[in-house]
Design a protein around this motif. Structure first.
Motif, PDB file in Angstrom:
ATOM      1  N   UNK A 138       0.800  -1.224   0.000  1.00 50.14           N
ATOM      2  CA  UNK A 138       0.000   0.000   0.000  1.00 50.14           C
ATOM      3  C   UNK A 138       0.828   1.266   0.000  1.00 50.14           C
ATOM      4  N   UNK A 139       2.155   1.119   0.067  1.00 50.57           N
ATOM      5  CA  UNK A 139       2.990   2.293  -0.132  1.00 50.57           C
ATOM      6  C   UNK A 139       3.353   3.032   1.120  1.00 50.57           C
ATOM      7  N   UNK A 140       3.636   4.350   0.943  1.00 44.78           N
ATOM      8  CA  UNK A 140       4.233   5.167   1.983  1.00 44.78           C
ATOM      9  C   UNK A 140       3.473   5.219   3.286  1.00 44.78           C
ATOM     10  N   UNK A 141       2.133   5.309   3.242  1.00 45.40           N
ATOM     11  CA  UNK A 141       1.386   5.462   4.485  1.00 45.40           C
ATOM     12  C   UNK A 141       1.535   4.231   5.358  1.00 45.40           C
ATOM     13  N   UNK A 142       1.434   3.035   4.775  1.00 46.95           N
ATOM     14  CA  UNK A 142       1.599   1.807   5.548  1.00 46.95           C
ATOM     15  C   UNK A 142       2.993   1.751   6.141  1.00 46.95           C
ATOM     16  N   UNK A 143       4.000   2.066   5.352  1.00 48.30           N
ATOM     17  CA  UNK A 143       5.368   2.042   5.842  1.00 48.30           C
ATOM     18  C   UNK A 143       5.564   3.031   6.978  1.00 48.30           C
ATOM     19  N   UNK A 144       4.969   4.198   6.854  1.00 50.13           N
ATOM     20  CA  UNK A 144       5.090   5.211   7.897  1.00 50.13           C
ATOM     21  C   UNK A 144       4.440   4.719   9.192  1.00 50.13           C
ATOM     22  N   UNK A 145       3.252   4.140   9.075  1.00 49.24           N
ATOM     23  CA  UNK A 145       2.546   3.638  10.253  1.00 49.24           C
ATOM     24  C   UNK A 145       3.335   2.505  10.903  1.00 49.24           C
ATOM     25  N   UNK A 146       3.866   1.614  10.088  1.00 56.34           N
ATOM     26  CA  UNK A 146       4.642   0.500  10.621  1.00 56.34           C
ATOM     27  C   UNK A 146       5.912   0.990  11.312  1.00 56.34           C
ATOM     28  N   UNK A 147       6.571   1.976  10.692  1.00 57.67           N
ATOM     29  CA  UNK A 147       7.791   2.520  11.295  1.00 57.67           C
ATOM     30  C   UNK A 147       7.478   3.173  12.634  1.00 57.67           C
ATOM     31  N   UNK A 166       4.999   2.399  14.625  1.00 62.05           N
ATOM     32  CA  UNK A 166       4.691   1.329  15.578  1.00 62.05           C
ATOM     33  C   UNK A 166       5.972   0.665  16.081  1.00 62.05           C
ATOM     34  N   UNK A 167       6.916   0.443  15.187  1.00 57.70           N
ATOM     35  CA  UNK A 167       8.188  -0.153  15.613  1.00 57.70           C
ATOM     36  C   UNK A 167       8.919   0.762  16.597  1.00 57.70           C
ATOM     37  N   UNK A 168       8.898   2.059  16.328  1.00 62.70           N
ATOM     38  CA  UNK A 168       9.532   3.000  17.257  1.00 62.70           C
ATOM     39  C   UNK A 168       8.846   2.956  18.624  1.00 62.70           C
ATOM     40  N   UNK A 169       7.519   2.846  18.612  1.00 60.80           N
ATOM     41  CA  UNK A 169       6.778   2.764  19.870  1.00 60.80           C
ATOM     42  C   UNK A 169       7.184   1.506  20.647  1.00 60.80           C
ATOM     43  N   UNK A 170       7.309   0.392  19.952  1.00 59.26           N
ATOM     44  CA  UNK A 170       7.665  -0.873  20.611  1.00 59.26           C
ATOM     45  C   UNK A 170       9.092  -0.812  21.134  1.00 59.26           C
ATOM     46  N   UNK A 171       9.998  -0.260  20.344  1.00 57.28           N
ATOM     47  CA  UNK A 171      11.386  -0.131  20.782  1.00 57.28           C
ATOM     48  C   UNK A 171      11.476   0.768  22.013  1.00 57.28           C
ATOM     49  N   UNK A 172      10.718   1.859  22.007  1.00 58.08           N
ATOM     50  CA  UNK A 172      10.714   2.756  23.166  1.00 58.08           C
ATOM     51  C   UNK A 172      10.185   2.028  24.406  1.00 58.08           C
ATOM     52  N   UNK A 216       3.574  -6.982  18.752  1.00 60.05           N
ATOM     53  CA  UNK A 216       5.042  -7.049  18.755  1.00 60.05           C
ATOM     54  C   UNK A 216       5.512  -8.153  17.823  1.00 60.05           C
ATOM     55  N   UNK A 217       4.843  -9.308  17.876  1.00 56.89           N
ATOM     56  CA  UNK A 217       5.243 -10.449  17.045  1.00 56.89           C
ATOM     57  C   UNK A 217       5.075 -10.167  15.557  1.00 56.89           C
ATOM     58  N   UNK A 218       4.187  -9.242  15.223  1.00 57.35           N
ATOM     59  CA  UNK A 218       4.009  -8.857  13.820  1.00 57.35           C
ATOM     60  C   UNK A 218       5.233  -8.100  13.307  1.00 57.35           C
ATOM     61  N   UNK A 219       5.834  -7.284  14.165  1.00 58.54           N
ATOM     62  CA  UNK A 219       6.934  -6.420  13.747  1.00 58.54           C
ATOM     63  C   UNK A 219       8.325  -6.996  14.045  1.00 58.54           C
ATOM     64  N   UNK A 258      15.235  -6.857  21.040  1.00 57.22           N
ATOM     65  CA  UNK A 258      16.291  -6.252  21.847  1.00 57.22           C
ATOM     66  C   UNK A 258      17.534  -5.942  21.013  1.00 57.22           C
ATOM     67  N   UNK A 259      17.798  -6.766  20.015  1.00 59.45           N
ATOM     68  CA  UNK A 259      18.909  -6.462  19.118  1.00 59.45           C
ATOM     69  C   UNK A 259      18.632  -5.184  18.338  1.00 59.45           C
ATOM     70  N   UNK A 260      17.382  -4.986  17.931  1.00 54.96           N
ATOM     71  CA  UNK A 260      17.027  -3.763  17.208  1.00 54.96           C
ATOM     72  C   UNK A 260      17.094  -2.533  18.115  1.00 54.96           C
ATOM     73  N   UNK A 261      16.837  -2.718  19.407  1.00 52.30           N
ATOM     74  CA  UNK A 261      17.006  -1.608  20.356  1.00 52.30           C
ATOM     75  C   UNK A 261      18.445  -1.119  20.311  1.00 52.30           C
ATOM     76  N   UNK A 262      19.384  -2.056  20.414  1.00 51.25           N
ATOM     77  CA  UNK A 262      20.808  -1.690  20.432  1.00 51.25           C
ATOM     78  C   UNK A 262      21.214  -1.058  19.109  1.00 51.25           C
ATOM     79  N   UNK A 263      20.805  -1.664  18.006  1.00 46.56           N
ATOM     80  CA  UNK A 263      21.154  -1.143  16.683  1.00 46.56           C
ATOM     81  C   UNK A 263      20.650   0.289  16.527  1.00 46.56           C
TER      82      UNK A 263
END
Length: 208
Positions: A7-16, A18-24, A54-57, A65-70
């Motif tokens: 679906x393009x940019x909007x989906x990617x933006x929303x997913x990004x 969400x990932x930032x929220x989970x990492x935080x 979380x399991x989706x992302x 936790x590896x992505x947190x460090x990265x």
């Protein structure tokens, strides 16, 4: 990053986002309860989402936790880059390296406490630290700066690897000391390290 459709940019933006929220949430959970107790269930509860989100992302807890460090290490390097790029001498870059690393610490204590917990405790199946090689990258950059200073005649003769490790340990020690003594003036701490290592690298007149 996973994507269920194109679906393009909007989906990617929303997913990004969400990932930032989970990492935080992972950072805050590790800081609060420690590496061993930071389960996906606790992280999901802290983020006010379901564990399945979380399991989706992320593939699993190790992946998260590896992505947190990265992310934190990459953010740290990005923060330092303009300070380093603004300097035209190795002595200036060394001072900027110390001050910018400490400035990032000052503004990101929670993130760095969590990263320290993960780096110390996270192991591969064979028992080896997962981040041993990645954690050495900033040291390699610092070694290059010290060698460049020697080649340009700015610095005296010394073993750049030994000095780079000493500088890194001194900077990392600031985070531990600050955690135990919250009233510490980190800017003054950094200035003192700049003076100390400026003297350590200084080329004595008449000597190499």
């Amino acid at each position: 990053m996973r994507s269920k459709n194109g679906a393009g940019g909007r989906v990617s933006f929303i997913q990004a986002a969400r990932r930032r929220q989970i990492i935080a949430a992972a950072i805050e959970t590790v800081t609060a309860v420690g590496y061993g107790q930071a389960s996906l269930a606790r992280i999901a509860e802290h983020a006010d989402i379901s564990k399945s989100v979380i399991s989706y992302h992320f593939a699993n807890k190790d992946d998260l936790l590896e992505q947190v460090v990265v992310q934190v290490i990459d953010d740290w390097a990005a923060f330092m880059k303009p300070y380093l790029d603004a300097e035209t001498t190795s002595a200036g870059r060394l001072a900027a390296y110390i001050r910018s690393r400490i400035a990032y610490m000052r503004d990101n204590q929670t993130r760095l406490v969590a990263v320290a917990e993960i780096i110390v405790n996270h192991r591969a199946p064979d028992g080896k630290p997962v981040f041993a090689e990645r954690d050495a990258v900033p040291v390699a950059d610092l070694v290059a700066t010290l060698r460049a200073g020697q080649q340009a005649g700015e610095f005296r003769a010394f073993d750049p690897i030994v000095l780079a490790m000493t500088i890194t340990q001194a900077i990392d020690g600031a985070l531990t000391y600050w955690a135990e003594h919250p009233g510490t003036d980190l800017a003054a701490y950094g200035d003192e390290l700049v003076t100390l290592f400026g003297l350590a690298t200084e080329k004595t007149r008449g000597k190499p």
